[in-house]
Scaffold this active site. Structure first.
Site, PDB file in Angstrom:
ATOM      1  N   GLU A  22       0.851  -1.302   0.169  1.00  0.00           N
ATOM      2  CA  GLU A  22      -0.057   0.083  -0.199  1.00  0.00           C
ATOM      3  C   GLU A  22       0.889   1.218  -0.153  1.00  0.00           C
ATOM      4  O   GLU A  22       0.720   2.225  -0.728  1.00  0.00           O
ATOM      5  CB  GLU A  22      -0.890  -0.056   1.198  1.00  0.00           C
ATOM      6  CG  GLU A  22      -2.195  -1.102   1.377  1.00  0.00           C
ATOM      7  CD  GLU A  22      -2.470  -1.161   2.846  1.00  0.00           C
ATOM      8  OE1 GLU A  22      -3.710  -1.120   2.626  1.00  0.00           O
ATOM      9  OE2 GLU A  22      -1.766  -1.283   3.593  1.00  0.00           O
ATOM     10  N   GLY A  88      -9.232  -7.973   9.711  1.00  0.00           N
ATOM     11  CA  GLY A  88     -10.188  -9.239   9.409  1.00  0.00           C
ATOM     12  C   GLY A  88     -11.767  -8.902   9.836  1.00  0.00           C
ATOM     13  O   GLY A  88     -11.977  -8.171  10.712  1.00  0.00           O
ATOM     14  N   ILE A 185      -5.702 -12.672  14.157  1.00  0.00           N
ATOM     15  CA  ILE A 185      -6.603 -13.643  14.559  1.00  0.00           C
ATOM     16  C   ILE A 185      -6.680 -14.536  13.371  1.00  0.00           C
ATOM     17  O   ILE A 185      -7.290 -14.213  12.254  1.00  0.00           O
ATOM     18  CB  ILE A 185      -8.127 -12.834  14.750  1.00  0.00           C
ATOM     19  CG1 ILE A 185      -7.583 -11.950  15.867  1.00  0.00           C
ATOM     20  CG2 ILE A 185      -8.998 -13.740  14.937  1.00  0.00           C
ATOM     21  CD1 ILE A 185      -7.332 -12.409  17.242  1.00  0.00           C
ATOM     22  N   ASP A 230      -9.782 -10.818   5.132  1.00  0.00           N
ATOM     23  CA  ASP A 230     -10.225 -12.135   5.700  1.00  0.00           C
ATOM     24  C   ASP A 230     -11.301 -12.021   6.606  1.00  0.00           C
ATOM     25  O   ASP A 230     -11.634 -10.871   7.031  1.00  0.00           O
ATOM     26  CB  ASP A 230      -9.057 -12.748   6.255  1.00  0.00           C
ATOM     27  CG  ASP A 230      -8.460 -11.930   7.281  1.00  0.00           C
ATOM     28  OD1 ASP A 230      -8.964 -11.990   8.601  1.00  0.00           O
ATOM     29  OD2 ASP A 230      -7.499 -10.983   7.041  1.00  0.00           O
TER      30      ASP A 230
HETATM   31  N1  ADE Z   1      -5.430  -7.449   9.749  1.00  0.00           N
HETATM   32  C1  ADE Z   1      -5.860  -8.375   8.531  1.00  0.00           C
HETATM   33  N2  ADE Z   1      -6.580  -9.585   8.765  1.00  0.00           N
HETATM   34  C2  ADE Z   1      -6.347  -9.734  10.348  1.00  0.00           C
HETATM   35  C3  ADE Z   1      -6.560 -10.365  11.257  1.00  0.00           C
HETATM   36  N3  ADE Z   1      -7.305 -11.804  11.095  1.00  0.00           N
HETATM   37  N4  ADE Z   1      -6.292 -10.421  12.441  1.00  0.00           N
HETATM   38  C4  ADE Z   1      -5.533  -9.099  13.069  1.00  0.00           C
HETATM   39  N5  ADE Z   1      -5.393  -8.396  12.001  1.00  0.00           N
HETATM   40  C5  ADE Z   1      -5.692  -8.472  10.672  1.00  0.00           C
END
Ligand code: ADE
Length: 263
Positions: A22, A88, A185, A230
């Site tokens: 980015e 996430g 996570i 995600d």
């Molecule tokens: N950034 C992007 N995905 C994440 C996740 N699953 N947990 C913590 N930070 C994140």
């Protein structure tokens, strides 16, 4: 605390990106940048869309992001901070490809109980930090423009991003609570546990609430924008890198441009 006196999105704007991909798209768009190294970080000073900006990689985790923010404020005198990165998804209906604009942030791993209530930031008397509502509104508007069908159509700001290839639907923008902690996570059980204790949370990441705390203490307005890479579940580590290189960096550039072009 310093009072905010200049209009939002004017003066010197600090732009923090969470991923090198980015950062690179932003640097490629800056034509006059010079680099200054402080605290082992490279700060790129120059202009984007005619506005004075300082662009920097936040680094990962709350402490690293807090140091980066502190240097942006004290050494570079930025008037506001915009953070762009991925997160996430936690909230129902918050899907990969969507964008969450924070209107509140909590550090989900802060727990000084029984001395203080769980999540409360000792000394601040609150767990929740809120960016200025007017700035959040502007950011929401800019993101909405970027995610519009026009933007994804041929010739639009996101026309190079083929969401269909990744099986992603038309993206949406959400506004709400983002939670931060020093953990990636990567398990459905872990995200379910977060949803249980903080049911309003829309997204989880590793820096936003730390940036918010520093900006709060210095009285500097800030915004946090997160694209969902995600669902913070058992597939998170697979979805995350794929998404960052295919989609997130295009989103970041388009969103920062849309924001800087708002009047
Ligand atoms: N950034 C992007 N995905 C994440 C996740 N699953 N947990 C913590 N930070 C994140």
């Amino acid at each position: 605390m310093m009072l905010h006196m200049i209009p939002y999105l004017s003066g010197r704007i600090g732009i923090m990106a969470a991923m090198p991909e980015e950062l690179q798209t932003l640097l490629d768009a800056m034509l006059d940048e010079t680099v200054v190294v402080k605290a082992g970080r490279q700060f790129w000073v120059g202009h984007l869309c005619g506005r004075e900006v300082v662009v920097v990689l936040s680094r990962i985790g709350k402490v690293a992001a807090a140091i980066t923010t502190t240097v942006l404020l004290t050494d570079f005198g930025v008037d506001q901070v915009v953070f762009t990165g991925v997160a996430g998804g936690l909230g129902d209906g918050v899907r990969v490809g969507d964008v969450v604009v924070a209107d509140a942030l909590i550090q989900h791993d802060m727990d000084a109980s029984p001395l203080f209530p769980r999540f409360e930031l000792p000394g601040l008397g609150t767990s929740t930090l809120q960016p200025p509502a007017d700035l959040t509104h502007l950011v929401h508007e800019a993101v909405q423009q970027v995610l519009s069908l026009d933007s994804l159509a041929e010739g639009g700001a996101l026309s190079g991003v083929h969401l269909d290839v990744l099986g992603l639907p038309q993206p949406k923008v959400h506004r709400g609570l983002i939670i931060s902690g020093d953990q990636f996570i990567n398990a459905a059980t872990a995200s379910a546990a977060l949803r249980q204790v903080l049911p309003q949370a829309l997204a989880v990441e590793m820096e936003g609430a730390a940036v918010a705390q520093v900006c709060h203490d210095f009285g500097v307005p800030f915004a946090v924008i997160r694209t969902i890479s995600d669902r913070a579940d058992d597939d998170a580590h697979v979805d995350f890198p794929r998404f960052v290189s295919a989609v997130a960096r295009h989103y970041s550039l388009a969103m920062v441009f849309a924001l800087l072009r708002l009047q």
